[in-house]
Design a protein around this motif. Structure first.
Motif, short mmCIF file in Angstrom:
data_model
loop_
_atom_site.label_atom_id
_atom_site.label_comp_id
_atom_site.label_asym_id
_atom_site.label_seq_id
_atom_site.Cartn_x
_atom_site.Cartn_y
_atom_site.Cartn_z
N PRO B 125 9.06 -59.92 27.54
CA PRO B 125 8.95 -60.79 26.36
C PRO B 125 9.96 -61.94 26.35
CG PRO B 125 9.99 -58.74 25.76
CD PRO B 125 9.61 -58.61 27.20
N THR B 126 11.02 -61.85 27.15
CA THR B 126 12.04 -62.89 27.08
C THR B 126 12.12 -63.75 28.34
OG1 THR B 126 13.79 -61.54 28.06
CG2 THR B 126 13.49 -61.38 25.68
N GLY B 127 11.39 -63.38 29.38
CA GLY B 127 11.50 -64.10 30.64
C GLY B 127 12.65 -63.63 31.49
N ALA B 128 13.26 -62.50 31.10
CA ALA B 128 14.38 -61.98 31.89
C ALA B 128 13.90 -61.42 33.21
CB ALA B 128 15.12 -60.91 31.10
N SER B 129 12.76 -60.75 33.20
CA SER B 129 12.19 -60.27 34.44
C SER B 129 11.51 -61.46 35.10
CB SER B 129 11.18 -59.17 34.14
OG SER B 129 10.66 -58.65 35.34
N MET B 130 12.02 -61.86 36.25
CA MET B 130 11.60 -63.16 36.80
C MET B 130 11.40 -63.08 38.30
SD MET B 130 15.27 -65.05 37.12
CE MET B 130 14.78 -65.91 38.58
N LYS B 131 10.58 -64.00 38.80
CA LYS B 131 10.41 -64.13 40.25
C LYS B 131 10.99 -65.46 40.66
CE LYS B 131 6.26 -64.63 42.24
NZ LYS B 131 6.19 -65.67 43.28
N ASP B 134 11.64 -68.18 45.95
CA ASP B 134 11.48 -67.61 47.29
C ASP B 134 10.95 -66.17 47.27
OD1 ASP B 134 13.72 -66.51 46.25
OD2 ASP B 134 15.08 -67.10 47.84
N GLY B 135 10.37 -65.76 46.14
CA GLY B 135 9.66 -64.49 46.10
C GLY B 135 10.48 -63.30 45.69
N ILE B 136 11.77 -63.48 45.41
CA ILE B 136 12.61 -62.37 45.00
C ILE B 136 12.40 -62.08 43.52
CG2 ILE B 136 14.99 -61.57 44.70
CD1 ILE B 136 15.71 -63.27 47.14
N VAL B 137 12.04 -60.84 43.21
CA VAL B 137 11.86 -60.44 41.81
C VAL B 137 13.15 -59.79 41.34
CG1 VAL B 137 10.55 -58.98 40.24
CG2 VAL B 137 9.39 -60.10 42.13
N GLN B 138 13.68 -60.27 40.22
CA GLN B 138 14.96 -59.74 39.74
C GLN B 138 15.02 -59.82 38.22
OE1 GLN B 138 18.18 -62.20 41.11
NE2 GLN B 138 17.17 -64.10 40.55
N VAL B 139 16.06 -59.22 37.66
CA VAL B 139 16.25 -59.25 36.21
C VAL B 139 17.38 -60.23 35.89
CG1 VAL B 139 16.74 -57.90 34.14
CG2 VAL B 139 15.63 -56.83 36.08
N ASN B 140 17.10 -61.19 35.03
CA ASN B 140 18.16 -62.05 34.52
C ASN B 140 18.79 -61.31 33.34
OD1 ASN B 140 19.82 -63.95 33.45
ND2 ASN B 140 18.26 -65.54 33.23
N LYS B 141 19.87 -60.59 33.64
CA LYS B 141 20.44 -59.70 32.63
C LYS B 141 21.05 -60.46 31.46
CE LYS B 141 21.06 -56.31 36.18
NZ LYS B 141 21.92 -55.81 37.23
N HIS B 142 21.27 -61.77 31.63
CA HIS B 142 21.81 -62.56 30.53
C HIS B 142 20.85 -62.58 29.34
CE1 HIS B 142 23.76 -64.43 34.17
NE2 HIS B 142 24.79 -64.02 33.47
N ILE B 143 19.55 -62.53 29.65
CA ILE B 143 18.58 -62.62 28.55
C ILE B 143 17.73 -61.37 28.42
CG2 ILE B 143 18.48 -65.14 28.46
CD1 ILE B 143 16.03 -65.08 30.19
N CYS B 144 18.09 -60.33 29.18
CA CYS B 144 17.36 -59.05 29.06
C CYS B 144 17.77 -58.38 27.75
CB CYS B 144 17.71 -58.15 30.24
SG CYS B 144 16.99 -56.49 30.12
N ILE B 145 16.76 -57.92 26.97
CA ILE B 145 17.08 -57.27 25.71
C ILE B 145 16.94 -55.75 25.81
CG2 ILE B 145 16.55 -59.25 24.25
CD1 ILE B 145 13.79 -57.94 23.75
N GLY B 146 16.61 -55.28 27.00
CA GLY B 146 16.56 -53.83 27.22
C GLY B 146 15.35 -53.16 26.61
N CYS B 147 14.23 -53.88 26.49
CA CYS B 147 13.04 -53.28 25.86
C CYS B 147 12.33 -52.31 26.80
CB CYS B 147 12.07 -54.36 25.41
SG CYS B 147 11.24 -55.22 26.76
N ARG B 148 12.55 -52.48 28.09
CA ARG B 148 12.02 -51.58 29.12
C ARG B 148 10.50 -51.67 29.29
NH1 ARG B 148 15.73 -46.72 27.05
NH2 ARG B 148 16.09 -48.18 25.35
N TYR B 149 9.88 -52.74 28.83
CA TYR B 149 8.45 -52.93 29.11
C TYR B 149 8.22 -52.98 30.62
CZ TYR B 149 7.22 -54.28 24.30
OH TYR B 149 6.99 -54.30 22.95
N CYS B 150 9.15 -53.65 31.33
CA CYS B 150 8.97 -53.83 32.77
C CYS B 150 9.01 -52.49 33.50
CB CYS B 150 10.02 -54.78 33.32
SG CYS B 150 11.72 -54.29 32.98
N MET B 151 9.81 -51.56 32.97
CA MET B 151 9.88 -50.24 33.60
C MET B 151 8.53 -49.54 33.46
SD MET B 151 13.63 -48.96 32.41
CE MET B 151 13.44 -47.29 33.00
#
Lengths: 206, 245
Positions: B125-131, B134-151
């Motif tokens: 929901p915040t764009g923290a989970s990002m690609k 160059d194809g690397i998928v990572q979490v931008n923890k600065h804007i991660c709210i910990g909702c765990r939808y991605c999990m």
């Protein structure tokens, strides 16, 4: 009216004294510019850099939080790791004074940490340390006493020797090996540390 | 996200190419850290490259223990405070597979598969989970709210959540309570021109490289011997491929 005047006079208090950085600028002018810029803009610079690093993989030293920490926070303070929960921590001193919450260190490490390749260079500095001790023995400086000294005393001797060398050399060339020596000795006796840090301060101020 | 205009991007890529060429001339061959040249520190990543891993399960003698240990060391996870086993960090998991009919079993390391169309990015929901480009998928923890939808969305169970306050993180791998984390392909090492830590720990079994470059080792190996995706039926076009499964 009187109360508000009292309030104003309370605002006169001096800002807190901050911990000294470990690196030196080439001139006082550059340092003053850095201090003035960072006082006002460090939060924006850090935030801008954070997005550049996350999205674009730009990992230059400029405005990198790790670079700030490596210079502004000592590896040990009074023999212990200095954390952001301690009042002496460079960031905390000011942030407490202005009552601004500091979130960086919820995730980021708050003190300089050795990376693997830096640990390797620390190992080489142990060999430097040995060579310094060997030089000492060669030049017959207290060479007779060396055998009876334990490791801690040997290290103190080595530091004295480096200090003597540095006073004759230009500070830049000598500073590297001294700093490396100091880093590599972190695991040894903690009672040495206050002395060592004092020595660095003396050195850099020369 | 920072958007550079196309003029600047083109200019930078030209500068990068000339700088890269100059570097490859001056560097001795044994100083080249990996086949693809590192980008200059101040240049943004582009979609010209797509990083990928090829893991040969047959050549992993310990089922991936060495690369998991290397990952733990690099990112500082695995020894975190927790109140129960379910809270364990899982940047890489060792998964044991057994065929019921024959009883044949083997283990493989499963981490973030760096999907081209990543479900975790879709649901964030915040764009923290990002690609990254160059194809690397990572979490931008600065804007991660910990909702765990991605999990929940990840079909590989690649992500985990930090439940407790952490201290003494690795300087290149910030981790903190209340954020989701996963394999980021050692993005800090890639940006410096190094291999991910797991690749360095098992260089015979794991190949790292640019999937977009047909001449890279990983692309040639994939072309000659093939490599399968886990759950290829999902059509995610993963960046991590396996041989021997």
């Amino acid at each position: 009216m009187f109360i508000s005047l009292l309030g104003l006079s309370a605002c006169d208090s001096e800002p807190p004294e901050l911990m000294k950085a470990s690196n030196k600028f080439e001139s006082d002018e550059i340092r003053d510019k850095h201090v003035a810029y960072m006082r006002t803009n460090h939060m924006d610079a850090l935030k801008h850099k954070r997005d550049e690093t996350m999205y674009d993989g730009i990992r230059t030293e400029e405005h990198s939080l790790n670079a700030c920490i490596n210079c502004h926070v000592p590896e040990s303070h009074n023999g212990e790791v200095l954390r952001h929960t301690d009042q002496e921590h460079f960031c905390t001193t000011c942030h407490t004074y202005v009552a601004a919450k500091l979130d960086c260190f919820e995730c980021h490490v708050d003190h300089p940490t050795k990376l693997d390749y830096e640990l390797k260079s620390a190992k080489t500095s142990i060999s430097q340390k040995k060579s310094i001790l060997k030089n000492m023995a060669d030049s017959n400086i207290e060479s007779m006493q060396l055998k009876s000294l334990d490791k801690k005393e040997l290290m103190e001797l080595a530091f004295k020797h480096v200090n003597n060398q540095q006073s004759t050399k230009p500070p830049k060339s000598g500073g590297v090996s001294f700093k490396a020596l100091q880093n590599s000795d972190l695991e040894s006796n903690s009672s040495n540390k206050p002395n060592q840090t004092q020595k660095t301060e003396e050195l850099t101020s020369e | 996200m920072n958007n550079f205009d196309s003029y600047r991007r083109n200019f930078l890529s030209i500068v990068g190419i000339t700088a890269g060429a100059a570097a490859s001339v001056t560097l001795a061959p044994n100083l080249l850290l990996r086949e693809a040249q590192a980008k200059p520190d101040d240049e943004a990543v582009t979609d010209a490259k797509r990083w990928g891993l090829l893991i040969n399960v047959d050549k992993l003698e310990d089922g991936g223990d060495a690369c998991i240990a290397a990952c733990k060391k690099e990112h500082g996870w695995g020894d975190d405070p927790k109140s129960n086993q379910a809270q364990d960090a899982q940047w890489v998991r060792k998964v044991k597979v057994t065929e019921k009919l024959t009883g044949h079993s083997f283990s493989l390391p499963v981490m973030c598969q760096h999907c081209e169309t990543a479900p975790c990015v879709d649901v964030c929901p915040t764009g923290a989970s990002m690609k990254r480009a160059d194809g690397i998928v990572q979490v931008n923890k600065h804007i991660c709210i910990g909702c765990r939808y991605c999990m929940m969305a990840c079909p590989y169970k690649a992500r985990s959540f930090v439940h407790e306050t952490l201290v003494d993180q690795r300087p290149n791998s910030p981790r903190g309570k209340g954020t989701v984390e996963s394999c980021n392909l050692c993005v800090h090492r890639i940006d410096k021109g190094e291999n991910p830590a797991c690749v360095d720990s098992s260089p015979d079994a794991i190949v790292f490289g640019d999937l977009n470059d047909p001449d890279s080792t990983i692309s040639k190996e994939l072309e000659q011997n093939g490599g399968s995706q886990i759950r290829a039926d999902l059509g995610l076009n993963t960046g991590v491929r396996y041989q021997g499964i």
